[in-house]
Write a protein that holds these residues in place. Structure first.
Motif, PDB file in Angstrom:
ATOM      1  N   ARG A 220       4.181  22.499   8.697  1.00  0.00           N
ATOM      2  CA  ARG A 220       4.728  22.271   7.360  1.00  0.00           C
ATOM      3  C   ARG A 220       5.849  21.250   7.419  1.00  0.00           C
ATOM      4  NH1 ARG A 220       3.584  27.051   3.821  1.00  0.00           N
ATOM      5  NH2 ARG A 220       2.231  28.340   5.106  1.00  0.00           N
ATOM      6  N   ILE A 221       5.790  20.295   6.499  1.00  0.00           N
ATOM      7  CA  ILE A 221       6.780  19.217   6.462  1.00  0.00           C
ATOM      8  C   ILE A 221       7.727  19.455   5.298  1.00  0.00           C
ATOM      9  CG2 ILE A 221       7.111  16.742   6.123  1.00  0.00           C
ATOM     10  CD1 ILE A 221       4.359  16.329   7.381  1.00  0.00           C
ATOM     11  N   THR A 222       9.022  19.386   5.572  1.00  0.00           N
ATOM     12  CA  THR A 222      10.033  19.518   4.532  1.00  0.00           C
ATOM     13  C   THR A 222      10.510  18.123   4.146  1.00  0.00           C
ATOM     14  OG1 THR A 222      10.745  21.641   5.410  1.00  0.00           O
ATOM     15  CG2 THR A 222      12.284  20.490   3.953  1.00  0.00           C
ATOM     16  N   ILE A 223      10.250  17.734   2.898  1.00  0.00           N
ATOM     17  CA  ILE A 223      10.672  16.429   2.394  1.00  0.00           C
ATOM     18  C   ILE A 223      12.067  16.597   1.801  1.00  0.00           C
ATOM     19  CG2 ILE A 223      10.160  14.568   0.782  1.00  0.00           C
ATOM     20  CD1 ILE A 223       7.210  15.551   0.845  1.00  0.00           C
TER      21      ILE A 223
ATOM     22  N   TRP B 291       1.720   9.474  -0.438  1.00  0.00           N
ATOM     23  CA  TRP B 291       2.158   9.089  -1.771  1.00  0.00           C
ATOM     24  C   TRP B 291       1.797  10.177  -2.759  1.00  0.00           C
ATOM     25  CZ3 TRP B 291      -1.823   6.812   0.821  1.00  0.00           C
ATOM     26  CH2 TRP B 291      -3.061   6.792   0.220  1.00  0.00           C
ATOM     27  N   ARG B 292       2.501  10.167  -3.876  1.00  0.00           N
ATOM     28  CA  ARG B 292       2.252  11.150  -4.918  1.00  0.00           C
ATOM     29  C   ARG B 292       1.050  10.708  -5.722  1.00  0.00           C
ATOM     30  NH1 ARG B 292       3.778  11.307 -10.140  1.00  0.00           N
ATOM     31  NH2 ARG B 292       5.272   9.650  -9.835  1.00  0.00           N
ATOM     32  N   ALA B 293       0.082  11.607  -5.886  1.00  0.00           N
ATOM     33  CA  ALA B 293      -1.107  11.298  -6.667  1.00  0.00           C
ATOM     34  C   ALA B 293      -0.703  11.135  -8.130  1.00  0.00           C
ATOM     35  CB  ALA B 293      -2.134  12.414  -6.527  1.00  0.00           C
ATOM     36  N   GLU B 294      -1.423  10.287  -8.848  1.00  0.00           N
ATOM     37  CA  GLU B 294      -1.154  10.106 -10.269  1.00  0.00           C
ATOM     38  C   GLU B 294      -1.400  11.420 -10.992  1.00  0.00           C
ATOM     39  OE1 GLU B 294       0.073   7.434 -11.899  1.00  0.00           O
ATOM     40  OE2 GLU B 294       0.340   6.568  -9.903  1.00  0.00           O
ATOM     41  N   GLN B 295      -0.492  11.769 -11.881  1.00  0.00           N
ATOM     42  CA  GLN B 295      -0.642  13.008 -12.625  1.00  0.00           C
ATOM     43  C   GLN B 295      -1.674  12.815 -13.723  1.00  0.00           C
ATOM     44  OE1 GLN B 295       3.238  14.143 -13.929  1.00  0.00           O
ATOM     45  NE2 GLN B 295       3.982  14.515 -11.868  1.00  0.00           N
ATOM     46  N   GLN B 296      -2.523  13.816 -13.874  1.00  0.00           N
ATOM     47  CA  GLN B 296      -3.559  13.791 -14.903  1.00  0.00           C
ATOM     48  C   GLN B 296      -2.965  14.320 -16.208  1.00  0.00           C
ATOM     49  OE1 GLN B 296      -6.601  12.536 -14.208  1.00  0.00           O
ATOM     50  NE2 GLN B 296      -5.801  12.106 -12.173  1.00  0.00           N
TER      51      GLN B 296
ATOM     52  N   GLU C 239       7.455  20.667  -7.708  1.00  0.00           N
ATOM     53  CA  GLU C 239       6.659  21.771  -7.193  1.00  0.00           C
ATOM     54  C   GLU C 239       5.285  21.767  -7.853  1.00  0.00           C
ATOM     55  OE1 GLU C 239       6.790  26.644  -7.089  1.00  0.00           O
ATOM     56  OE2 GLU C 239       8.652  25.531  -7.391  1.00  0.00           O
ATOM     57  N   GLY C 240       4.252  21.901  -7.038  1.00  0.00           N
ATOM     58  CA  GLY C 240       2.887  21.934  -7.554  1.00  0.00           C
ATOM     59  C   GLY C 240       2.201  20.578  -7.596  1.00  0.00           C
ATOM     60  N   ASP C 241       2.938  19.491  -7.363  1.00  0.00           N
ATOM     61  CA  ASP C 241       2.331  18.155  -7.331  1.00  0.00           C
ATOM     62  C   ASP C 241       1.399  18.029  -6.135  1.00  0.00           C
ATOM     63  OD1 ASP C 241       3.681  17.350  -9.581  1.00  0.00           O
ATOM     64  OD2 ASP C 241       5.115  16.074  -8.533  1.00  0.00           O
ATOM     65  N   THR C 242       0.444  17.121  -6.240  1.00  0.00           N
ATOM     66  CA  THR C 242      -0.473  16.829  -5.146  1.00  0.00           C
ATOM     67  C   THR C 242      -0.052  15.537  -4.474  1.00  0.00           C
ATOM     68  OG1 THR C 242      -2.297  17.921  -6.264  1.00  0.00           O
ATOM     69  CG2 THR C 242      -2.879  16.333  -4.555  1.00  0.00           C
ATOM     70  N   LEU C 243       0.020  15.550  -3.142  1.00  0.00           N
ATOM     71  CA  LEU C 243       0.329  14.348  -2.369  1.00  0.00           C
ATOM     72  C   LEU C 243      -0.939  13.897  -1.650  1.00  0.00           C
ATOM     73  CD1 LEU C 243       3.729  15.387  -0.762  1.00  0.00           C
ATOM     74  CD2 LEU C 243       3.342  14.152  -2.896  1.00  0.00           C
ATOM     75  N   THR C 244      -1.145  12.604  -1.572  1.00  0.00           N
ATOM     76  CA  THR C 244      -2.266  12.032  -0.840  1.00  0.00           C
ATOM     77  C   THR C 244      -1.729  11.512   0.488  1.00  0.00           C
ATOM     78  OG1 THR C 244      -3.331  11.394  -2.904  1.00  0.00           O
ATOM     79  CG2 THR C 244      -4.086  10.280  -0.903  1.00  0.00           C
ATOM     80  N   VAL C 245      -2.445  11.780   1.578  1.00  0.00           N
ATOM     81  CA  VAL C 245      -2.008  11.367   2.913  1.00  0.00           C
ATOM     82  C   VAL C 245      -3.099  10.517   3.547  1.00  0.00           C
ATOM     83  CG1 VAL C 245      -1.299  12.164   5.200  1.00  0.00           C
ATOM     84  CG2 VAL C 245      -0.713  13.511   3.179  1.00  0.00           C
ATOM     85  N   ARG C 246      -2.693   9.393   4.122  1.00  0.00           N
ATOM     86  CA  ARG C 246      -3.621   8.532   4.858  1.00  0.00           C
ATOM     87  C   ARG C 246      -3.074   8.375   6.276  1.00  0.00           C
ATOM     88  NH1 ARG C 246      -3.489   3.618   1.967  1.00  0.00           N
ATOM     89  NH2 ARG C 246      -1.796   2.879   3.271  1.00  0.00           N
ATOM     90  N   VAL C 247      -3.934   8.490   7.269  1.00  0.00           N
ATOM     91  CA  VAL C 247      -3.542   8.268   8.660  1.00  0.00           C
ATOM     92  C   VAL C 247      -4.073   6.898   9.072  1.00  0.00           C
ATOM     93  CG1 VAL C 247      -3.748   9.065  11.050  1.00  0.00           C
ATOM     94  CG2 VAL C 247      -3.560  10.735   9.188  1.00  0.00           C
ATOM     95  N   GLU C 248      -3.176   6.058   9.571  1.00  0.00           N
ATOM     96  CA  GLU C 248      -3.534   4.699   9.994  1.00  0.00           C
ATOM     97  C   GLU C 248      -3.361   4.579  11.501  1.00  0.00           C
ATOM     98  OE1 GLU C 248      -1.944   2.456   5.971  1.00  0.00           O
ATOM     99  OE2 GLU C 248      -0.697   2.410   7.762  1.00  0.00           O
ATOM    100  N   GLU C 249      -4.146   3.696  12.102  1.00  0.00           N
ATOM    101  CA  GLU C 249      -4.043   3.455  13.544  1.00  0.00           C
ATOM    102  C   GLU C 249      -3.998   1.949  13.774  1.00  0.00           C
ATOM    103  OE1 GLU C 249      -6.084   5.309  17.433  1.00  0.00           O
ATOM    104  OE2 GLU C 249      -7.482   4.374  16.042  1.00  0.00           O
TER     105      GLU C 249
ATOM    106  N   ASP D  75      13.646  10.736  -5.758  1.00  0.00           N
ATOM    107  CA  ASP D  75      13.306   9.309  -5.885  1.00  0.00           C
ATOM    108  C   ASP D  75      11.829   9.106  -6.204  1.00  0.00           C
ATOM    109  OD1 ASP D  75      15.909   8.551  -5.389  1.00  0.00           O
ATOM    110  OD2 ASP D  75      15.546   7.967  -3.311  1.00  0.00           O
ATOM    111  N   MET D  76      10.977   9.968  -5.657  1.00  0.00           N
ATOM    112  CA  MET D  76       9.532   9.832  -5.856  1.00  0.00           C
ATOM    113  C   MET D  76       9.018  10.606  -7.060  1.00  0.00           C
ATOM    114  SD  MET D  76       8.314   7.814  -3.563  1.00  0.00           S
ATOM    115  CE  MET D  76       6.592   8.179  -3.802  1.00  0.00           C
ATOM    116  N   GLY D  77       9.863  11.415  -7.660  1.00  0.00           N
ATOM    117  CA  GLY D  77       9.436  12.225  -8.790  1.00  0.00           C
ATOM    118  C   GLY D  77       8.485  13.332  -8.386  1.00  0.00           C
ATOM    119  N   ILE D  78       8.671  13.860  -7.176  1.00  0.00           N
ATOM    120  CA  ILE D  78       7.807  14.926  -6.671  1.00  0.00           C
ATOM    121  C   ILE D  78       8.367  16.264  -7.120  1.00  0.00           C
ATOM    122  CG2 ILE D  78       6.943  16.092  -4.601  1.00  0.00           C
ATOM    123  CD1 ILE D  78       7.152  13.359  -3.175  1.00  0.00           C
TER     124      ILE D  78
END
Length: 63
Positions: free
Chosen positions: A19-22, A55-60, A34-44, A29-32
């Motif tokens: 678990r990561i604590t932001i 990043w924070r997913a766009e709210q529907q 409770e309950g928001d969805t974050l998208t994660v991409r792993v790059e190499e 600053d990011m407008g995150i």
């Protein structure tokens, strides 16, 4: 394709079960919220180094 610039760096803690604590300042600053969805991409890179991009997913809108 958007090009982003770095605003600042910060440390996050990894706890039990990965678990990561932001930090609150970053969440504000990011407008995150409770309950928001974050998208994660792993790059190499070609040398095998890896990084996570989050990043924070766009709210529907609710209709």
């Amino acid at each position: 394709m958007a090009i982003y610039r770095t605003l600042y760096y910060g440390d996050v803690s990894v706890g039990v079960g990965g678990r990561i604590t932001i930090p609150q300042e970053m969440r504000d600053d990011m407008g995150i919220d409770e309950g928001d969805t974050l998208t994660v991409r792993v790059e190499e890179n070609p040398n095998g180094g890896r990084q996570m991009v989050v990043w924070r997913a766009e709210q529907q809108s609710e209709e």
